[in-house]
Structures are given as C-alpha cells and as structure tokens.
Design a protein around this motif. Structure first.
Motif, PDB file in Angstrom:
ATOM      1  N   ALA A 101       0.836  -1.208   0.000  1.00  0.00           N
ATOM      2  CA  ALA A 101       0.000   0.000   0.000  1.00  0.00           C
ATOM      3  C   ALA A 101       0.870   1.257   0.000  1.00  0.00           C
ATOM      4  O   ALA A 101       0.560   2.252  -0.672  1.00  0.00           O
ATOM      5  CB  ALA A 101      -0.931  -0.009   1.210  1.00  0.00           C
ATOM      6  N   VAL A 102       1.994   1.221   0.714  1.00  0.00           N
ATOM      7  CA  VAL A 102       2.887   2.385   0.750  1.00  0.00           C
ATOM      8  C   VAL A 102       3.520   2.582  -0.633  1.00  0.00           C
ATOM      9  O   VAL A 102       3.576   3.700  -1.159  1.00  0.00           O
ATOM     10  CB  VAL A 102       3.985   2.199   1.829  1.00  0.00           C
ATOM     11  N   THR A 103       3.956   1.482  -1.237  1.00  0.00           N
ATOM     12  CA  THR A 103       4.552   1.589  -2.578  1.00  0.00           C
ATOM     13  C   THR A 103       3.525   2.148  -3.562  1.00  0.00           C
ATOM     14  O   THR A 103       3.829   3.017  -4.392  1.00  0.00           O
ATOM     15  CB  THR A 103       5.030   0.199  -3.066  1.00  0.00           C
ATOM     16  N   ALA A 104       2.300   1.644  -3.474  1.00  0.00           N
ATOM     17  CA  ALA A 104       1.246   2.105  -4.396  1.00  0.00           C
ATOM     18  C   ALA A 104       1.010   3.604  -4.210  1.00  0.00           C
ATOM     19  O   ALA A 104       0.843   4.344  -5.188  1.00  0.00           O
ATOM     20  CB  ALA A 104      -0.045   1.334  -4.145  1.00  0.00           C
ATOM     21  N   LEU A 105       1.021   4.058  -2.956  1.00  0.00           N
ATOM     22  CA  LEU A 105       0.788   5.478  -2.692  1.00  0.00           C
ATOM     23  C   LEU A 105       1.942   6.327  -3.246  1.00  0.00           C
ATOM     24  O   LEU A 105       1.730   7.382  -3.858  1.00  0.00           O
ATOM     25  CB  LEU A 105       0.622   5.711  -1.185  1.00  0.00           C
ATOM     26  N   GLU A 106       3.151   5.832  -3.037  1.00  0.00           N
ATOM     27  CA  GLU A 106       4.311   6.586  -3.527  1.00  0.00           C
ATOM     28  C   GLU A 106       4.266   6.701  -5.052  1.00  0.00           C
ATOM     29  O   GLU A 106       4.489   7.771  -5.621  1.00  0.00           O
ATOM     30  CB  GLU A 106       5.608   5.901  -3.087  1.00  0.00           C
ATOM     31  N   GLU A 107       3.944   5.604  -5.712  1.00  0.00           N
ATOM     32  CA  GLU A 107       3.840   5.646  -7.181  1.00  0.00           C
ATOM     33  C   GLU A 107       2.752   6.637  -7.607  1.00  0.00           C
ATOM     34  O   GLU A 107       2.900   7.373  -8.580  1.00  0.00           O
ATOM     35  CB  GLU A 107       3.489   4.259  -7.727  1.00  0.00           C
ATOM     36  N   ALA A 108       1.657   6.611  -6.859  1.00  0.00           N
ATOM     37  CA  ALA A 108       0.528   7.499  -7.205  1.00  0.00           C
ATOM     38  C   ALA A 108       0.932   8.966  -7.067  1.00  0.00           C
ATOM     39  O   ALA A 108       0.616   9.797  -7.925  1.00  0.00           O
ATOM     40  CB  ALA A 108      -0.666   7.197  -6.311  1.00  0.00           C
ATOM     41  N   ILE A 109       1.643   9.292  -5.994  1.00  0.00           N
ATOM     42  CA  ILE A 109       2.055  10.697  -5.777  1.00  0.00           C
ATOM     43  C   ILE A 109       2.984  11.138  -6.913  1.00  0.00           C
ATOM     44  O   ILE A 109       2.820  12.210  -7.498  1.00  0.00           O
ATOM     45  CB  ILE A 109       2.747  10.849  -4.398  1.00  0.00           C
ATOM     46  N   ASP A 110       3.951  10.284  -7.246  1.00  0.00           N
ATOM     47  CA  ASP A 110       4.881  10.630  -8.330  1.00  0.00           C
ATOM     48  C   ASP A 110       4.121  10.851  -9.636  1.00  0.00           C
ATOM     49  O   ASP A 110       4.381  11.802 -10.370  1.00  0.00           O
ATOM     50  CB  ASP A 110       5.909   9.505  -8.535  1.00  0.00           C
TER      51      ASP A 110
END
Ligand code: FAD
Length: 750
Positions: A131-140
C-alpha cells in the motif's frame, strides 16, 4: 498563564478547518456546514472519503459542489481513498477542481484501510508494504501529470500504477500540496520523502506519537536532502472536552510543542464550527504568534531544497525588499512568468511590484546587480522578446493594471502599464469611447504606449502616444517623476517613442476618443499578381478617407494555393452604406476568396486574445520599416520577399492621416510622414535579413515595437539624427550608467 515547552516549530502560518461528514441523508447539510465554516473564518473544509459507504455522498462530487457554493474557504479530502481511485484520474480531478475553485483545492490522501470494503468495491487487497509503494507511485504520477512544463507524455511502469504516454495537464491553479494520512513507520518515512503535509487524526494517536511521528518524518526528509520545514503538520482533533479555554490551551500546546500548524475540528455541530472559527482560531493564533515572536521564529513559506538549488548565482535573493512579490525558478508560478508571448526565457528572478514605490524598490534591487541582465515587462508581447532574459532580473508590471477615469468630460483616463489593450477597450467601450492601440488585445499598455501604437483608428485618431497627456515614470535613480507638457517636458517628449530608454512608466494619462459602432472587414484576396495587388492596395488606402484604417497580411507560398492577401480594416462609421462605400474599391482589386463585413464595436474587435500565461519559445526574428508610398519598386521587393518563403508573416499597416498631423519633432517617434509601416517575421535572422535587404533599400526608419535586430545601426534607423541626439542628451541626464540597456538602448551623450 500556563507554561509551554517550546520543542519544535516548522514555521507555517496556522490554519483551522472543519471535518464535515458527507452524510447523504440530508445532502445539503454538509454544504451548509461548509458555508458556515467559511463565514466563521475557518480556512479549510475537509471531507472523509469512503466510496463503499452508501450513507455518504461521493466526496469528489460533494467537494465540487461545495467549491461552487463557497468563495474563499479551501477544500480537501480527509483523506482520499487511493485504492479505489486511479491516480491519473485523481490528478485530473484535483487539477480541475483547483482551477474551477481559483486554487482552493488541497489533497489529503491515504493508502487505504477497510480492506474488506475496498475489496467489496472491486479494489485489490494490499499488504501494508504494498500500500505504501502504491501510494508513492501514485504521488509521483500525479505530480508528473500536473507538470506541464514538459511536453512529452508520461510513461511509468510502476508495480501498481502504470501509464503509457498519458497527456499532461491540466496544470492546477496552484501547487497542490499532498498531505498524507500516516501512522506507521513506512508511511511516515514516505511523508518525509514525498509529502507536503502529515495528516493524522488525534483519536488514533497514543501519547508521544506526535513527537515520534515528527522525528520519523524529519529523519526521512533529511535523508533525501529536504528541509523538514517543507512538511506541514496537520491534525484532526475532536471538539472541546470541557470549556473553550481548555481547548484553546490544548491546541496551543500542540502547536508549540509538536509543531502542528493546521487543526481540523471533527464533528458536525454548527455551534462548535462557529466557536472554532471565531474564538479558538484567533486565540491560538495569538498565543503562537507571541511565542514565535519571543523566540524570533519566522513564520512563512519554506523554500524547498530543490527550489533553492535552482537559484541563479550572483542574485542576492535574500535581499529582495520586504513585501515585494518575487518569483524564482523553483516556484510553481515560474512556468507562467518565465517566457513572453514570442520568446522563451529563463530569468533568475521575476519581481512583481504593485505600486510605483515598489517599482523603485525593484529597480534599486536591480541596480545592486549591475552585471545581471534587467528586463522591464508590461504585457509580455514585445516583438523583440526582450522583456524576458536568461539568468537575469525581470521587473514585471502586471499588477499595475488599473484603468481609471480621471475626467469624464475631457475623456481623460489613467492606464496602468500592466493592463492589456483588450481590457482597456472593454472599459472604455462602456463609456462609448476608444483609444487606438494595436490590432491585438493581449498586448500590454506599457510596451506599446512607450513606443508608438499603430492601431485600428490610426489614420483618423493618430498613434496611441498622440493621446498621452502625462506619464508617471520611475527613473534609473529610483526617483518617481510626473512628466507632461509642463513638468519635465523633455522626459514627456522621450516617453512618447523612446521605449524603455528613459525609465519605467508606471501610469499613462490618455485622452481618448468618442467612438461608436464601427465597420469591421476581413477580405481575403487571391494575390497571384502580388506586386500589382500591393501597388493598387497602397494607392486605394492613401486615397481613402481617414475613417478607414487597413492592415494587410501576406504569408509565404503554400503548395496548391495562390498567394493570399488578408485585408483587415476598420471603418469608423456605424452606417452600412458608408462602410460598403469605403470597401468597394478594394473588393475590385483582385478576386475575393472570402469576405466578412460586420458592424460591431471597437471593444469586440479587440477581444481577440487569451491573456493567460505566455509560452513563447526560441528567439523571434522580425524586421520593421516605414514606407511613404507603395511604389511599384516597393511592391516588387515585397512580392519577392513573400515569394522567397523567408518570412512566414508579412504585414503592411496604414498610418498617415492623423499620424502625420503631428510634427516630426513633437515626440521621440519621428516617422510621421510615412503612410505605411511594414513588418516581416522570419524563422532565421540570416534568411530574413537577406530577403529583407531589397525592400529595405526602398524604405526608411524603423518602428521599435516591430523590430528584433540587435545591430546597433538599427537605433539610428529608429531615430532620425535630431531625435537621436536629443534622446542621447536626455539619456545622459537620467540614465548615464545605462541601467535601461536591454531593448534598443541609445548611448548617453558624451
Ligand atoms: C500579436 C502582436 C500584435 C501586435 N500588434 C501591434 C499593433 O497592432 N500595433 C503596434 O503598434 N504594435 C503592435 N505590436 C507590438 C507591440 O506594440 C509591442 O510589442 C509592445 O512593446 C508590446 O507591449 P507589451 O507591454 O505587451 O510588451 P512587453 O514585452 O512587456 O514589453 C516590450 C518592451 O517594452 C518596454 N516596456 C514595457 N513596459 C514598459 C514600461 N512600463 N515602461 C517603459 N518601457 C516598457 C521594454 O523595453 C520591453 O522590452 C504587436 C505585438 C504582438 C506580439
């Protein structure tokens, strides 16, 4: 007074908001509570986002509706449920709402929870790490899509989010901050690395969690060279447990001891919202201001390490006078101000003064940087493009854009240099007045009204500068002077035609004309016999009554098409018969391939521009000359120039008439006897110079506003000898050091 232990302060101005339930049962209630929050002085309204919850309104729809029903309050999801919302779509929604609301949208975002409910809605169950990785990708990904300074599409092949050539935009109205709802170490670390804010809820925190969270965020920020102060600390808080005073003290403690700068009160009690905005917020602000003052903490925007790294060496950014608005290369707004209409630029700093005094301060700042280029900008439509630069200082006058009637009877109007001519035309139109300026509404007052102003009513009413009765100028030494026929007459003379040579004009007093509806003609001709057409056209213009002013545009050859000449003309008469009478001789010159003639207003003709951000690129190449008559030789040279393809845009404008009524030595613009002004745009300086030379042999003079050449001889062509020597004497007096040197500078007299 209770004791506060000051431990941390990230220096952000305090914000107060409401956390409103998006209850669907009474759909108007969250809207009414938002309006109440705005009226109570709160800064922010926020809404939880649970797309699987049928008792709730959809958060995006609600936020859009609330934005339309409020005026100033900021709006944010608290927090947006990312697993159910594709980030590329969120980016567009967020940017759209930000644009529609005038920059009032902020983005609170989370990695998800309630996984059963998310799965029930078709979302994918993720481990906490995923979930953290998905959020980071989304922000980028969202930030990439918001970045329209790049042209190419966005490609990412993330583990959870992938796009292949997604188009960028729309560009939001402001840099949308991303606040992350984080509790666990990995999320806190992400907040430190990528977030603009940390947004936890107090009920989910244990004692000490705020300090631990701050420390984790600060450490993660520092590990990627970010300043921890770049990350705002927000907190969702419950209502008052006891009395309001206790609440105030508690929040002040969180501000002062835990660095919290945004408090969002949960609950839908209208009374609590009111008390929060009207009593709690001012009281907490006061306490924190006092504490900050006693510790010398400066609250204000924090420039990120990335932004700081984009500063240009040699510019003393920290010495920008207080209160003067400045935009630097690392700022979100920089993309909107770096370039002009025709030229790409990359200045080191853009200063936007909002008063003559601030112009003087900006100039003083520039003078402290004698080796740094200085540009003066009003509307950014200079054909030379030199109202931007690379690595230098720009004094951008867009905030000085007032249009004020000084004397109704005399039709005396004061214009700020930053106003655009379409705005001026619209304002004057309301009084039944007009001022001949140019053919394009996006052009700024400042550049045009200091150089000449060849417009739609030129033959009848003269140049724009012929209507100027007085100016206020900031001189190179910082003094602010008024110049008119009785005060500083030399400066007044120079201000009408010498461009930026004398100083920065901060207002123009102009006497305008009564102008009713006019005829507006657009006639396209087959100009296969270009030279004959031009000679005939020139003779007809010269013979026409002064109520006709006409411009002609010819473009380079196009495969399979005859050369087309587009005549645009204004006939200052509302009478269709008079309009047709004036145009009929032209209609017989050559085969008409298209025609449109209408009765309209001057203001509507001028409403032809988009006055948003300018995205010019490269260098403009334009050549200007003035011509007395379109003789067969001139026409032949012009026809060859057009046929050569060296110019993609060639224009002849009629002047003469009232322009020639003014004596040559009355203003610094001296080419009064010419009947035509000619300009040719080319893609390369060499090619346009070569093609231009034959025409130049039959022409004389140059109009500053239509030229881009850097050759010093062009100055002598712009100003005849007597004009130039008077100008050089004035320059020696008011700008001996050549502070204003960027755009056709004359040399001060020895
Ligand atoms: C599409 C288009 C159409 C045009 N049509 C016409 C036309 O019909 N008739 C016509 O006459 N011109 C026309 N022009 C030319 C126009 O007049 C000049 O380019 C003018 O300088 C633009 O003014 P600005 O304030 O927008 O430009 P800016 O780029 O802001 O400034 C241009 C230059 O003017 C000087 N300057 C700007 N503001 C001030 C100030 N306040 N005090 C002192 N100096 C200042 C600076 O040297 C600066 O480099 C047109 C230009 C364009 C791009």
């Amino acid at each position: 007074m209770y004791a506060l232990e000051w431990t941390v302060d990230y220096g952000h101005p305090l914000q107060f908001g409401a956390f409103i339930t998006p209850a669907a049962s009474d759909a108007q209630t969250p809207v009414a509570l938002s309006q109440l929050a705005e009226a109570a002085g709160l800064d922010l309204v926020t809404f939880q986002d649970h797309p699987y919850q049928p008792a709730f309104l959809d958060t995006w729809t609600l936020m859009s509706y609330v934005a339309a029903q409020t005026e100033s309050v900021r709006i944010a999801p608290n927090v947006l449920n990312l697993p159910l919302r594709p980030p590329a779509v969120v980016a567009r929604s967020a940017a759209s709402l930000d644009l529609l609301s005038g920059g009032r949208f902020d983005l609170g975002i989370g990695s998800g929870g309630f996984w059963d409910a998310i799965e029930a809605m078709g979302g994918r169950r993720l481990t906490p790490g995923q979930a953290v990785t998905a959020l980071e990708e989304a922000i980028d990904l969202m930030r990439e899509l918001w970045d329209t300074t790049e042209r190419r599409g966005v490609f990412t092949d993330g583990r959870f989010h992938a796009v292949h050539g997604a188009k960028r935009g729309p560009r939001p109205a402001h840099e949308i901050p991303v606040w992350i709802g984080a509790y666990k170490p990995r999320m806190l670390a992400l907040t430190g690395r990528k977030g603009d804010g940390w947004l936890p809820s107090l009920p989910y925190l244990q004692p000490g969690d705020l300090a631990r969270g701050n420390a984790a965020i600060d450490e993660a920020a520092t590990s990627v060279d970010r300043d921890p102060r770049e990350i705002r600390r927000l907190l969702n808080v419950g209502g008052p447990d006891g009395d309001t005073r206790a609440w105030i003290e508690q929040l002040a403690r969180y501000a002062v001891e835990d660095g919290i700068s945004t408090f969002i009160a949960m609950g839908d009690d209208p009374r609590v919202i009111q008390v929060f905005g009207q009593e709690v917020a001012p009281a907490v602000r006061e306490i924190v201001a006092r504490e900050r003052a006693s510790r010398g903490v400066d609250a204000g925007p924090v420039r990120s390490a990335i932004a700081l790294s984009q500063r240009v060496p040699g510019i003393a950014y920290d010495d920008v006078p207080e209160g003067l608005f400045a935009i630097e290369p690392g700022d979100f707004a920089f993309a909107d101000v770096r370039s002009t209409y025709l030229r790409g630029g990359s200045p080191g700093i853009v200063l936007q003064p909002d008063s003559p005094q601030q112009v003087a301060e900006a100039l003083a700042f520039a003078r402290r940087h004698p080796d740094v280029p200085l540009s003066v900008r009003s509307g950014g439509h200079g054909i030379s493009g030199r109202s931007t630069n690379d690595g230098g200082i720009v004094i951008d006058l867009r905030r000085l854009d007032d249009i004020e009637v000084l004397d109704e009877e005399r039709r005396l109007v004061r214009l700020g240099p930053g106003a655009r001519w379409m705005q001026v035309a619209a304002a004057l139109g309301e009084h039944g007045w007009a001022l001949s300026s140019g053919d394009y509404g996006g052009v700024g007052v400042g550049g045009l009204a200091t150089a000449g102003g060849i417009g739609w009513l030129a033959r009848e009413h003269g140049l724009t500068i012929d209507h100027v009765r007085g100016v206020e100028i900031v001189l190179a030494d910082g003094s602010i002077v008024r110049a008119d026929a009785d005060h500083h007459p030399d400066l007044f003379w120079a201000a009408r035609g010498a461009g930026a040579n004398i100083g920065i004009v901060t207002s123009f007093d102009v006497e305008v004309d009564e102008v009713g509806d006019v005829g507006w003609a657009q006639l396209a001709f087959d100009a296969s016999d270009t030279a004959a057409f031009l000679t005939g056209w020139g003779a007809l213009v010269e013979a026409a009554p002064r109520d006709l002013t006409a411009f002609l545009i010819l473009s380079g050859p196009r495969a399979g098409q005859p050369p087309i000449a587009l005549m645009l003309a204004v006939v200052d008469s509302p009478d269709p018969d008079t309009i047709i009478e004036r145009l009929q001789p032209f209609a017989e010159l050559a085969p008409l391939v298209q025609q449109s003639v209408q009765v309209t207003s001057y203001a509507r003709i001028m409403a032809n521009a988009d006055i948003g951000p300018q995205n010019g690129s490269g260098e403009p190449h334009a050549r200007s000359a003035l011509i007395d008559h379109i003789t067969p030789e001139v026409a032949e040279a012009a026809a060859q120039l057009i046929a050569s393809g060296a110019s993609y845009f060639f224009q002849i404008r009629s002047v003469g008439g009232a322009v020639a009524d003014v004596a040559e030595d009355a203003t610094a613009y001296a080419h009064r006897s010419a009947n035509f002004s000619v300009v040719a745009f080319g893609r390369s300086a060499e090619r346009i110079d070569e093609a231009w030379s034959a025409l130049a042999a039959h022409a004389r003079g140059m109009y500053l506003s239509f030229e881009s050449s850097l050759r010093p001889e062009r100055i002598e062509e712009a100003f005849p000898p007597a004009t130039l020597s008077r100008l050089r004497a004035i320059k020696a007096e008011v700008d001996p050091d050549g502070v204003f040197r960027d755009n056709f500078p004359v040399a001060p007299a020895a």
